[in-house]
Write a protein that holds these residues in place. Structure first.
Motif, PDB file in Angstrom:
ATOM      1  N   UNK A 176      41.898   9.757  18.998  1.00 63.91           N
ATOM      2  CA  UNK A 176      42.498   9.276  17.751  1.00 63.91           C
ATOM      3  C   UNK A 176      41.577   9.534  16.569  1.00 63.91           C
ATOM      4  N   UNK A 177      42.211   9.766  15.430  1.00 65.97           N
ATOM      5  CA  UNK A 177      41.449   9.865  14.191  1.00 65.97           C
ATOM      6  C   UNK A 177      41.074   8.449  13.761  1.00 65.97           C
ATOM      7  N   UNK A 178      40.199   8.367  12.738  1.00 67.99           N
ATOM      8  CA  UNK A 178      39.783   7.051  12.278  1.00 67.99           C
ATOM      9  C   UNK A 178      40.982   6.264  11.727  1.00 67.99           C
ATOM     10  N   UNK A 179      41.819   6.963  10.990  1.00 67.65           N
ATOM     11  CA  UNK A 179      43.002   6.303  10.441  1.00 67.65           C
ATOM     12  C   UNK A 179      44.197   6.740  11.266  1.00 67.65           C
ATOM     13  N   UNK A 180      44.782   5.849  12.020  1.00 67.54           N
ATOM     14  CA  UNK A 180      45.921   6.218  12.849  1.00 67.54           C
ATOM     15  C   UNK A 180      46.902   5.068  12.955  1.00 67.54           C
ATOM     16  N   UNK A 181      48.069   5.391  13.533  1.00 64.75           N
ATOM     17  CA  UNK A 181      49.174   4.429  13.622  1.00 64.75           C
ATOM     18  C   UNK A 181      49.443   3.793  12.260  1.00 64.75           C
ATOM     19  N   UNK A 182      49.378   2.450  12.162  1.00 70.41           N
ATOM     20  CA  UNK A 182      49.799   1.791  10.911  1.00 70.41           C
ATOM     21  C   UNK A 182      48.965   2.190   9.699  1.00 70.41           C
ATOM     22  N   UNK A 183      47.719   2.530   9.943  1.00 71.14           N
ATOM     23  CA  UNK A 183      46.877   2.881   8.799  1.00 71.14           C
ATOM     24  C   UNK A 183      46.676   4.396   8.697  1.00 71.14           C
ATOM     25  N   UNK A 184      47.590   5.144   9.321  1.00 72.42           N
ATOM     26  CA  UNK A 184      47.490   6.596   9.276  1.00 72.42           C
ATOM     27  C   UNK A 184      47.506   7.102   7.833  1.00 72.42           C
ATOM     28  N   UNK A 185      46.902   8.270   7.645  1.00 72.82           N
ATOM     29  CA  UNK A 185      46.780   8.841   6.307  1.00 72.82           C
ATOM     30  C   UNK A 185      47.806   9.954   6.135  1.00 72.82           C
ATOM     31  N   UNK A 186      48.494   9.914   5.039  1.00 74.13           N
ATOM     32  CA  UNK A 186      49.571  10.876   4.742  1.00 74.13           C
ATOM     33  C   UNK A 186      49.037  12.312   4.727  1.00 74.13           C
ATOM     34  N   UNK A 187      49.923  13.275   5.083  1.00 72.57           N
ATOM     35  CA  UNK A 187      49.538  14.687   5.032  1.00 72.57           C
ATOM     36  C   UNK A 187      49.624  15.222   3.615  1.00 72.57           C
ATOM     37  N   UNK A 188      50.333  14.476   2.757  1.00 74.49           N
ATOM     38  CA  UNK A 188      50.455  14.882   1.360  1.00 74.49           C
ATOM     39  C   UNK A 188      51.801  15.465   0.980  1.00 74.49           C
ATOM     40  N   UNK A 189      52.731  15.566   1.943  1.00 71.70           N
ATOM     41  CA  UNK A 189      54.001  16.248   1.658  1.00 71.70           C
ATOM     42  C   UNK A 189      55.132  15.309   1.243  1.00 71.70           C
ATOM     43  N   UNK A 210      43.186  16.888   7.084  1.00 70.47           N
ATOM     44  CA  UNK A 210      42.831  17.907   8.074  1.00 70.47           C
ATOM     45  C   UNK A 210      41.362  17.774   8.474  1.00 70.47           C
ATOM     46  N   UNK A 211      40.517  17.497   7.480  1.00 69.40           N
ATOM     47  CA  UNK A 211      39.099  17.307   7.780  1.00 69.40           C
ATOM     48  C   UNK A 211      38.923  16.172   8.780  1.00 69.40           C
ATOM     49  N   UNK A 212      39.662  15.099   8.565  1.00 64.64           N
ATOM     50  CA  UNK A 212      39.577  13.951   9.467  1.00 64.64           C
ATOM     51  C   UNK A 212      40.013  14.336  10.880  1.00 64.64           C
ATOM     52  N   UNK A 213      41.081  15.131  10.951  1.00 65.81           N
ATOM     53  CA  UNK A 213      41.575  15.564  12.263  1.00 65.81           C
ATOM     54  C   UNK A 213      40.553  16.468  12.944  1.00 65.81           C
ATOM     55  N   UNK A 214      39.932  17.342  12.166  1.00 65.50           N
ATOM     56  CA  UNK A 214      38.957  18.274  12.745  1.00 65.50           C
ATOM     57  C   UNK A 214      37.679  17.551  13.174  1.00 65.50           C
ATOM     58  N   UNK A 215      37.397  16.443  12.513  1.00 61.00           N
ATOM     59  CA  UNK A 215      36.222  15.649  12.902  1.00 61.00           C
ATOM     60  C   UNK A 215      36.319  15.103  14.324  1.00 61.00           C
ATOM     61  N   UNK A 216      37.546  15.016  14.854  1.00 63.00           N
ATOM     62  CA  UNK A 216      37.694  14.504  16.228  1.00 63.00           C
ATOM     63  C   UNK A 216      37.277  15.538  17.253  1.00 63.00           C
ATOM     64  N   UNK A 217      37.043  16.786  16.810  1.00 64.80           N
ATOM     65  CA  UNK A 217      36.680  17.901  17.703  1.00 64.80           C
ATOM     66  C   UNK A 217      37.813  18.274  18.654  1.00 64.80           C
ATOM     67  N   UNK A 237      43.689  26.383   7.479  1.00 64.97           N
ATOM     68  CA  UNK A 237      43.436  27.691   6.856  1.00 64.97           C
ATOM     69  C   UNK A 237      42.332  27.577   5.810  1.00 64.97           C
ATOM     70  N   UNK A 238      42.381  26.513   5.047  1.00 63.97           N
ATOM     71  CA  UNK A 238      41.425  26.314   3.966  1.00 63.97           C
ATOM     72  C   UNK A 238      40.035  25.985   4.509  1.00 63.97           C
ATOM     73  N   UNK A 239      39.977  25.167   5.544  1.00 66.21           N
ATOM     74  CA  UNK A 239      38.684  24.661   6.017  1.00 66.21           C
ATOM     75  C   UNK A 239      38.020  25.586   7.028  1.00 66.21           C
ATOM     76  N   UNK A 240      38.790  26.042   8.011  1.00 67.32           N
ATOM     77  CA  UNK A 240      38.200  26.888   9.056  1.00 67.32           C
ATOM     78  C   UNK A 240      39.332  27.560   9.802  1.00 67.32           C
ATOM     79  N   UNK A 241      39.827  28.624   9.211  1.00 64.36           N
ATOM     80  CA  UNK A 241      41.017  29.269   9.756  1.00 64.36           C
ATOM     81  C   UNK A 241      40.831  29.667  11.219  1.00 64.36           C
ATOM     82  N   UNK A 242      41.835  29.369  12.019  1.00 62.37           N
ATOM     83  CA  UNK A 242      41.827  29.800  13.410  1.00 62.37           C
ATOM     84  C   UNK A 242      41.058  28.910  14.359  1.00 62.37           C
ATOM     85  N   UNK A 243      40.372  27.887  13.807  1.00 64.83           N
ATOM     86  CA  UNK A 243      39.542  27.059  14.692  1.00 64.83           C
ATOM     87  C   UNK A 243      40.361  26.040  15.479  1.00 64.83           C
ATOM     88  N   UNK A 244      41.474  25.621  14.939  1.00 64.11           N
ATOM     89  CA  UNK A 244      42.295  24.591  15.585  1.00 64.11           C
ATOM     90  C   UNK A 244      43.759  25.007  15.531  1.00 64.11           C
TER      91      UNK A 244
END
Lengths: 259, 443
Positions: A176-189, A210-217, A237-244
């Motif tokens: 899980x990311x740090x913010x999940x379920x009820x306190x999940x963070x919007x994707x921005x859309x 996305x940074x938060x999601x990538x922090x989970x490895x 794409x912006x942070x590290x294209x192709x890594x995830x």
């Protein structure tokens, strides 16, 4: 492998009934990335021998974007048109791959004369598994995946566990990311942001998430919404294209179960 | 029994009650300037919300440590205030500790001991709160909208409580010391109290009889006048939440958070547009149908939205979770609520001072809340979820967008393109409706 899709008008012409209507939605019909999700979900339904129908060209935008942008006129025009079509086919059950359409059809059509049982595709897939029409094997055993809660599925309608259970059923190691379920963070859309430039700020919301999601490895970010998928794909794409990989749960099921 | 002091006390007591009653009525009048929100069903569910969310402070417990401190201050304050029953009786009747009787000395001591324990717990928590605000400087207390009065307000409340609790304990300590003096005929022997008993010997040793007596009287008056002052301070302060939390959670939304309201006024118009049998050029049947769409000013809001604004205690949990705010946009859900309260107060004042016909040519939109703030919202409901009192800033944001779009056609230009795409092709994108099933043949 091809897919089988019948429209409601075909079904009626052949004197057949559909057990459920698949509401594809505008993104699912036209957006290149979302269309892949649509096809994946259809593959799952074909595999489980679900007798479903789509509205095809009779479907129109649900009005979610218009409503949240403040254009209640346009929303109600769309809603009343769609309700007329849905009711003319005596639709009672609807499944949709879009949490926004899910919310709109389920909650916001009621007041305008459209009362349906509406399921999100993760709910419907879970039902197929319960009815033994679909069996998931744990082919993704040990795979580290994080799940991003779409706002309109999670906070908006309280569905947090169903998508997670599907992932676990495939053996996924859910992180899980740090913010999940009820306190999940919007994707921005949400709230029509998908279709406009963000206001002036210091960062784009999708980059933050996305940074938060990538922090989970995690090697894959799973979503259950085409908009979230687009936003997070752009973030990667912006942070590290192709890594995830960013995949819808329906796509993960198709991939892992070789459907 | 009656005396000058009774008279003075009664004037202060009844005066402050009257003042509070008058001001609270102005607030209720202001709330009633808003639109009728309709009927509220499911009263059982609503009482549940009052019990768990307002009384039990369930949503505070997302942060357990702060929640416990907050609960302590709240419960402590409520429990200690039981003591003011006796203080008020003493004040009016010019008696001292009227509820004390040697027969029930144990019960009396137990009560006062509980109050004193509460006072110490409240003091400790309040000091921690002051440190959080002023030393650790928790980020959510330092947003743009907190500058000036809101920050002072937050600190004043805490300092108020420190003074009240200290006065209460000092009053008891001086009282205990006086019980051992020649004034013991006035100060019945209650036996020692838990906290004040610890430092009453110190007072007894260092102060003269006269000073002790003055100290006790001063603290007694200071404490009770402080409480009356605090009561009247509530109406101009964010601290009003200690009262409004209850109606606010009762009337809070029970529907799924994703669901927005349906505008009936729009339904009527849309239906007549879609129905070929209705002459869409006909005059509206009644003047009521030409109401404003959406919210431009506070009177366009409904009463629950206004109640929300008065219930907001500016804690900023909403803003701390807002994706727009966290990525540097101007939107702050807390500011939305503060703006609504400031504006409705202004409208109410104008009404009282300048009369009904006066128009200040100001509005909530533009003069308080800028379109830039409204368009930054993703409608993600993080603010609604975060609010310990179920305040709904999102509903206000959407209602104001409705005004911008339907009355002023002032949507961002990209959205206007989307609107015409939806109208013409039935999708936000510029694809032909006839191609809607083409995905079937992809791959």
């Amino acid at each position: 492998m091809g897919i089988t899709v019948k429209t409601m008008s075909d079904l009626v012409a052949q004197g057949e009934n559909a057990e459920i209507l698949y509401w594809v939605g505008s993104a699912g019909s036209f957006d290149d990335r979302a269309k892949k999700i649509t096809r994946s979900f259809v593959k799952i339904m074909n595999h489980a021998k679900v007798n479903f129908g789509v509205l095809g060209t009779e479907e129109s935008a649900s009005g979610d974007v218009a409503k949240r942008a403040g254009n209640e006129f346009l929303f109600q025009m769309q809603a009343l048109m769609n309700i007329e079509i849905l009711n003319s086919y005596n639709i009672t059950r609807i499944v949709t791959t879009c949490p926004h359409d899910y919310n709109t059809l389920k909650n916001e059509y009621k007041d305008l004369g459209g009362v349906y049982e509406v399921l999100h595709h993760t709910e419907f897939i879970s039902e197929l598994i319960q009815d033994k029409r679909l069996i998931l094997s744990d082919n993704l055993k040990g795979m580290k995946i994080t799940y991003h809660d779409p706002c309109y599925l999670g906070r908006g309608n309280g569905i947090f566990n169903t998508p997670r259970e599907l992932l676990k059923a495939m053996g996924v190691e859910l992180v899980e990311m740090k913010r999940f379920k009820r306190t999940s963070f919007c994707c921005g859309a949400g709230g029509a942001q998908m279709f406009k430039e963000p206001e002036k700020g210091t960062q784009d919301i999708n980059i933050n998430r996305t940074q938060e999601a990538m922090n989970t490895k995690a090697k894959t970010i799973a979503t259950a919404c085409a908009f979230c998928n687009t936003m997070i794909t752009d973030g990667v794409k912006f942070l590290a294209e192709g890594s995830v990989d960013v995949l819808d749960i329906a796509e993960l099921i198709v991939k892992s179960q070789n459907l | 029994m009656f005396s000058v002091s009774s008279l003075i006390f009664s004037i202060i007591f009844f005066g402050s009650c009257f003042l509070f009653y008058r001001n609270i009525n102005i607030i209720i009048r202001n709330i009633y300037l808003g639109k009728d929100p309709g009927k509220f069903e499911q009263s059982k569910e609503r009482w549940k919300q009052v019990f768990f969310i307002a009384f039990g402070q369930k949503k505070m417990f997302k942060k357990p440590l702060v929640a416990i401190l907050h609960l302590v201050v709240y419960l402590g304050f409520v429990i200690i205030n039981i003591e003011i029953i006796e203080i008020i009786l003493d004040g009016i009747l010019n008696t001292h500790r009227i509820l004390f009787s040697p027969k029930w000395a144990n019960v009396y001591r137990f009560l006062i001991n509980s109050f004193e324990l509460c006072a110490v717990l409240v003091l400790t928590s309040v000091i921690v709160f002051l440190i959080r605000r002023n030393v650790i400087k928790i980020k959510r207390f330092f947003s743009e909208e907190m500058k000036g009065w809101p920050t002072l307000d937050g600190n004043l409340i805490l300092i108020f409580e420190i003074f009240l609790m200290s006065a209460f304990l000092t009053m008891n300590a001086a009282d205990l010391a006086l019980q051992q003096t020649s004034l013991s005929y006035k100060y019945p022997n209650t036996g020692s109290f838990l906290i004040s008993g610890l430092f009453s010997p110190y007072l007894a040793n260092t102060l003269s009889l006269n000073s002790l007596f003055i100290l006790e009287r001063f603290c007694w008056w200071f404490h009770i006048i402080g409480i009356f002052g605090f009561l009247n301070y509530l109406v101009i302060s964010k601290h009003l939440h200690i009262l409004f939390a209850f109606p606010n959670t009762y009337y809070a939304n029970l529907k799924p958070k994703g669901q927005l309201t349906t505008m009936e006024s729009v339904t009527n118009e849309v239906k007549s547009m879609l129905d070929p049998n209705i002459d869409s050029f006909a005059q509206p049947a009644s003047p009521a149908s030409v109401e404003r769409f959406g919210v431009k000013d506070v009177k366009d809001l409904n009463r629950i939205q206004l109640l929300n604004a008065y219930s907001c205690t500016e804690c900023g949990r909403c803003t701390a979770e807002c994706p727009a705010n966290l990525t540097g946009k101007k939107l702050s859900p807390r500011k939305i609520m503060m703006d609504v309260r400031d504006r409705i107060e202004e409208v109410g004042r104008n009404l009282d001072v300048k009369g009904e016909k006066y128009n200040d040519n100001k509005s909530l939109l533009n003069d308080y809340i800028k379109p830039e703030e409204l368009w930054a919202c993703t409608s993600c409901n993080a603010c609604v979820e975060a609010c310990p009192l179920n305040i709904d800033p999102l509903s206000i944001i959407i209602d104001m967008r409705r005004y911008l779009v339907m009355e002023q056609s002032a949507a961002p230009s990209e959205l206007n393109t989307i609107f015409s795409n939806i109208e013409n092709n039935g999708a936000p994108w510029q694809f032909s409706a006839a191609d809607r099933l083409n995905w079937k043949n992809d791959e």
